[in-house]
Design an enzyme around this catalytic site. Sequence first.
Site, PDB file in Angstrom:
ATOM      1  CG  ASN A  89      35.177 -67.391  -3.981  1.00 23.35           C
ATOM      2  OD1 ASN A  89      35.706 -66.580  -4.379  1.00 23.35           O
ATOM      3  ND2 ASN A  89      36.225 -68.319  -5.140  1.00 23.35           N
ATOM      4  CE1 TYR A 163      37.914 -61.552 -12.650  1.00 23.65           C
ATOM      5  CE2 TYR A 163      39.272 -59.367 -12.319  1.00 23.65           C
ATOM      6  CZ  TYR A 163      38.671 -61.160 -11.899  1.00 23.65           C
ATOM      7  OH  TYR A 163      38.798 -61.255 -10.926  1.00 23.65           O
ATOM      8  CB  ALA A 164      36.634 -54.501 -15.118  1.00 22.37           C
ATOM      9  CE  LYS A 167      35.844 -61.393 -10.851  1.00 25.74           C
ATOM     10  NZ  LYS A 167      34.822 -62.385  -9.950  1.00 25.74           N
TER      11      LYS A 167
END
Length: 247
Positions: A89, A163-164, A167
Amino acid sequence: MKLGDKIAIVTGAGKGIGREAALAIAAEGATVVAVARTQADLDETVKMIEEKGGSAISLSHDLTVGTEVQAMVDEVMEKYGKIDILVNNAGGYPSEIYKNIEHQAIRLWEWSEEQWDQIIKTNIRIPFLCMNKVLPVMIRQKGGKVVSVSSRMGRIASQMGAYAVAKGAIITMTKTAAIQTQEYGIQVNAVSPGIVDTPGQRVYNHSVGQDDIKMGSAADVAKAIVYLLSDAPTVMTGQSIDLFTTV
């Protein structure tokens, strides 16, 4: 209890989704190893678990450093002799990157190399290092379960830059790890939530003038994680559960 006698490492367990995942996993009977950098946050998570009758310990490590990740694994193995669960996480969008910006997303040509590298290190290096060090243990055990926290930003067209990208890379890494470890009885899956109500997300929302945006619940993300660790069929591996698709 669905996870009785299991030993579960939860990274980024000091707050937000990680804390909720740690609480939910402990509630199902697992012993939780809560890992993050900030000891005070980890202590609070462990206290919350123990107050509910669960079992947990905290380990403070910088998981962007390979030797620190290996030390975490060594400590868990010395104390418990096994690792049944890894919840990847730890990650996020550091506040210093979006501080003082006037629009929601930093466009590709506006990122500095240092900002880009920081996001990639925080969001993809950590889960890579954790799988790199934990999967050999699970292979020797001939079993284990890994759930990584990706994001809807990595699943759809998004303006969130590095960030995208990071991820999205978690999804690909999940599929790769699932293919490579299935023969050892290991399941590797992910969850991809939309915008989740966490302390970090609230700070980000305020910085871009979106305090009233609709958000999902970290506790609901934790429920999806527990499902993948306990109720998902053994043939379900290399998958990602999308959450909060309307936010």
